[in-house]
Write an enzyme that holds these catalytic residues in place. Structure first.
Site, mmCIF file in Angstrom:
data_model
loop_
_atom_site.group_PDB
_atom_site.id
_atom_site.type_symbol
_atom_site.label_atom_id
_atom_site.label_comp_id
_atom_site.label_asym_id
_atom_site.label_seq_id
_atom_site.Cartn_x
_atom_site.Cartn_y
_atom_site.Cartn_z
ATOM 1 N N ARG A 17 -3.303 6.109 3.714
ATOM 2 C CA ARG A 17 -1.901 5.723 3.585
ATOM 3 C C ARG A 17 -1.434 5.646 2.128
ATOM 4 O O ARG A 17 -0.252 5.542 1.847
ATOM 5 C CB ARG A 17 -1.665 4.376 4.296
ATOM 6 C CG ARG A 17 -1.744 4.495 5.812
ATOM 7 C CD ARG A 17 -1.954 3.151 6.491
ATOM 8 N NE ARG A 17 -3.371 2.737 6.466
ATOM 9 C CZ ARG A 17 -3.832 1.614 7.010
ATOM 10 N NH1 ARG A 17 -2.997 0.789 7.613
ATOM 11 N NH2 ARG A 17 -5.118 1.322 6.951
ATOM 12 N N GLN A 74 -21.896 5.191 2.678
ATOM 13 C CA GLN A 74 -21.580 5.488 4.081
ATOM 14 C C GLN A 74 -21.204 6.975 4.128
ATOM 15 O O GLN A 74 -20.157 7.369 3.614
ATOM 16 C CB GLN A 74 -20.401 4.608 4.517
ATOM 17 C CG GLN A 74 -20.072 4.672 5.970
ATOM 18 C CD GLN A 74 -18.772 3.933 6.286
ATOM 19 O OE1 GLN A 74 -18.033 3.522 5.411
ATOM 20 N NE2 GLN A 74 -18.492 3.783 7.569
ATOM 21 N N GLY A 79 -15.711 3.966 10.272
ATOM 22 C CA GLY A 79 -15.067 2.697 10.560
ATOM 23 C C GLY A 79 -15.779 1.501 9.935
ATOM 24 O O GLY A 79 -16.905 1.611 9.439
ATOM 25 N N THR A 80 -15.099 0.349 9.999
ATOM 26 C CA THR A 80 -15.607 -0.856 9.328
ATOM 27 C C THR A 80 -16.914 -1.366 9.959
ATOM 28 O O THR A 80 -17.764 -1.912 9.263
ATOM 29 C CB THR A 80 -14.553 -1.977 9.350
ATOM 30 O OG1 THR A 80 -14.056 -2.128 10.687
ATOM 31 C CG2 THR A 80 -13.391 -1.673 8.429
ATOM 32 N N ASP A 104 -9.928 -3.983 -0.324
ATOM 33 C CA ASP A 104 -8.479 -3.765 -0.427
ATOM 34 C C ASP A 104 -7.692 -5.061 -0.216
ATOM 35 O O ASP A 104 -6.514 -5.033 0.101
ATOM 36 C CB ASP A 104 -8.012 -2.654 0.528
ATOM 37 C CG ASP A 104 -8.106 -3.036 2.003
ATOM 38 O OD1 ASP A 104 -8.783 -4.034 2.325
ATOM 39 O OD2 ASP A 104 -7.503 -2.333 2.836
ATOM 40 N N GLY A 141 -4.943 -6.553 12.603
ATOM 41 C CA GLY A 141 -5.563 -6.814 13.890
ATOM 42 C C GLY A 141 -5.077 -8.171 14.403
ATOM 43 O O GLY A 141 -4.925 -9.108 13.622
ATOM 44 N N ASN A 171 -5.946 -11.150 11.882
ATOM 45 C CA ASN A 171 -7.257 -11.096 11.251
ATOM 46 C C ASN A 171 -7.086 -10.634 9.807
ATOM 47 O O ASN A 171 -6.543 -9.567 9.571
ATOM 48 C CB ASN A 171 -8.108 -10.071 12.030
ATOM 49 C CG ASN A 171 -9.419 -9.761 11.342
ATOM 50 O OD1 ASN A 171 -10.025 -10.632 10.731
ATOM 51 N ND2 ASN A 171 -9.857 -8.508 11.458
ATOM 52 N N ALA A 348 10.223 0.163 -41.117
ATOM 53 C CA ALA A 348 10.750 0.789 -39.900
ATOM 54 C C ALA A 348 10.349 2.257 -39.838
ATOM 55 O O ALA A 348 10.400 2.960 -40.843
ATOM 56 C CB ALA A 348 12.263 0.665 -39.884
ATOM 57 N N SER A 373 9.895 2.370 -45.358
ATOM 58 C CA SER A 373 10.445 2.887 -44.105
ATOM 59 C C SER A 373 10.165 4.377 -43.972
ATOM 60 O O SER A 373 10.217 5.115 -44.959
ATOM 61 C CB SER A 373 11.959 2.685 -44.071
ATOM 62 O OG SER A 373 12.229 1.315 -44.008
#
Ligand code: UD1
Ligand code: MG
Length: 419
Positions: A17, A74, A79-80, A104, A141, A171, A348, A373
């Site tokens: 996303r 992984q 998935g988690t 996240d 969730g 959740n 300056a 300057s």
């Protein structure tokens, strides 16, 4: 004996996303990858083991991990639930509490987690979820409760029916688990959902059915639990984190005239009685002394160091440079790769031409020098103590100006000053 704690930090996801080639957890909040904030938490909690699950562009993510964090890759982002299973592979001989953290969720505070762990241990629960009640539960969730109001499961929004979508208890993703129960429950999780993923959240129902004890800690400060899934969330989280950084500075005696217009890095060190004017950007690795006056419209890039009582303002960029105490650079210009002494006046429009197309070169300006300057200093070059450059001078490379010497012109040459 206190139960041992192993933290598992989930950071493998791509972050679809975000619509980005950069892994989600490397997107920055207040000049720092969001993963850094969760790593700080783990450090503060002094967990016995800390394992980060990496996946998408894992070599890149690995670079921001400090020593002491173990990693597991992984291979397929299933998935988690699968992510946690991979981490448990490193915890075969570990018995105790598994704390799951999502990389996240950058706004979470250590105090909250400590409370979650305390509650989990005190009640000897199998699971303690960090939950929240929110007006807009979109994307989270939903917590399911049985007729006795005990937690009996979690349903992901994608799989929820209309009734479940109306549930406002969510959740946060953060939870404590009894390791052995988690391990056996994960074996039973199946990818029977819309996304065909192994959901960690499915272990709740499995442990409930196995007569496990499921508890929750409700967090009232819901901002802390915010998950960052899109650039919209990222901008919101940045705002909250910036507010926290600003408050910390204000409490320590720094004036921010209009905090809402400033971007200040999470690690900025700023001394007491320094005043920061609006529209100031301070990136990471910047140190500012006491009683300085900064801005408006200043951009400090990494490596900027200001000693005490320095005045810098109005459209100036400083990068990898040090300015000694009482030095003044009040108007527009660029200072890069420079070592500038005390009580120097930078006029300056002064520019250090530090880049010759290949290398970044150093400019040295000694104490009490006066840079007229519109001077261009072509590095590498040194300006001596109490030396002076006339307005519009171009001091060319290696044409060092000795102490007390006045130079002017293009290219700059020594001149005699009457009187
Ligand atoms: C998840 C929770 C949801 C919760 C929400 C809170 C699940 C199934 N859902 O949803 O209940 O309300 O967080 O923010 O857990 N990750 C991996 N490997 C994977 C997939 C994800 O390591 O295969 C990591 C991601 O990098 C991320 C975290 O797990 O840090 C959460 O994944 P994300 O896809 O953001 O889950 P949400 O949809 O937010
Ligand atoms: Mg998320």
């Amino acid at each position: 004996m206190k139960a041992k704690i192993a933290a598992i930090i989930l950071a493998a996801g791509k972050g679809e996303r975000m619509k980005s080639q950069t892994p989600k957890v490397l997107h920055e909040i207040c000049f720092r990858p969001m993963l850094g904030y969760v790593l700080d938490l783990v450090k503060e909690l002094k967990t016995d083991r800390s394992i980060s699950v990496l996946g998408f562009k894992h070599e890149q993510v690995n670079k921001v991990l400090p020593k002491g964090i173990e990693t597991v890759v992984q291979k397929r982002l299933l998935g988690t639930g699968d992510a946690v299973k991979q981490a448990l592979g490193l915890l075969n001989v570990f018995h105790g509490v598994v704390l799951v953290l999502y990389a996240d969720i950058p706004l979470l505070k250590a105090k909250t987690i400590k409370e979650l762990i305390r509650r989990h241990n005190e009640n000897r629960s199998d699971i303690t979820l960090l939950t929240a009640r929110v007006e807009k539960p979109d994307g989270y969730g939903r917590i399911l409760r049985d007729k006795y109001a005990s937690i009996c499961g979690i349903v992901e929004e994608k799989d929820a029916d209309d009734f479940q979508k109306g549930i406002k208890e969510i959740n946060t993703g953060i939870a404590c688990f009894n390791k052995d129960k988690l391990f056996s429950a994960l074996k039973k999780v199946k990818p029977n959902n819309r996304k065909k993923e192994y959901y960690l959240t499915d272990v709740i129902e499995i442990i409930y059915k196995g007569a496990g004890i499921i508890d929750n800690l409700n967090i009232s400060d819901i901002q802390q639990a915010m998950g960052v899934n899109s650039r919209l969330d990222l901008a919101k989280a940045n705002k909250v984190m910036q507010q926290r950084i600003n408050e910390r500075l204000l409490i320590r005696g720094v004036t921010l005239i209009d905090p809402s217009t400033c971007l200040i890095s999470y690690d900025a060190r700023i001394g007491q009685d320094t005043v920061i004017y609006p529209f100031t950007v301070i990136e990471k690795n910047v140190r500012i002394g006491k009683s300085c006056q900064i801005g408006p419209f200043i951009h400090f890039r990494p490596g900027t160091v200001l000693k005490d009582k320095v005045i810098v303002g109005n459209f100036l960029e400083i990068s990898r440079s040090q300015l000694g105490s009482n030095t003044i650079a009040k108007h527009f210009g660029y200072i890069g790769d420079s070592r500038i002494g005390k009580e120097v006046n930078i006029g300056a429009g002064t520019v250090t031409a530090n880049f010759d197309g290949k290398n970044k070169n150093i400019t040295v300006i000694k104490d009490k020098a006066f840079i007229g300057s519109d001077t261009v200093l072509v590095a590498p070059v040194k300006i001596g103590r109490s030396a002076m450059t006339g307005a519009g001078s171009v001091v060319t490379r290696n044409k060092n100006v000795p102490d007390g010497q006045v130079v002017a012109g293009v290219p700059a040459r020594p001149i005699k000053v009457k009187g």
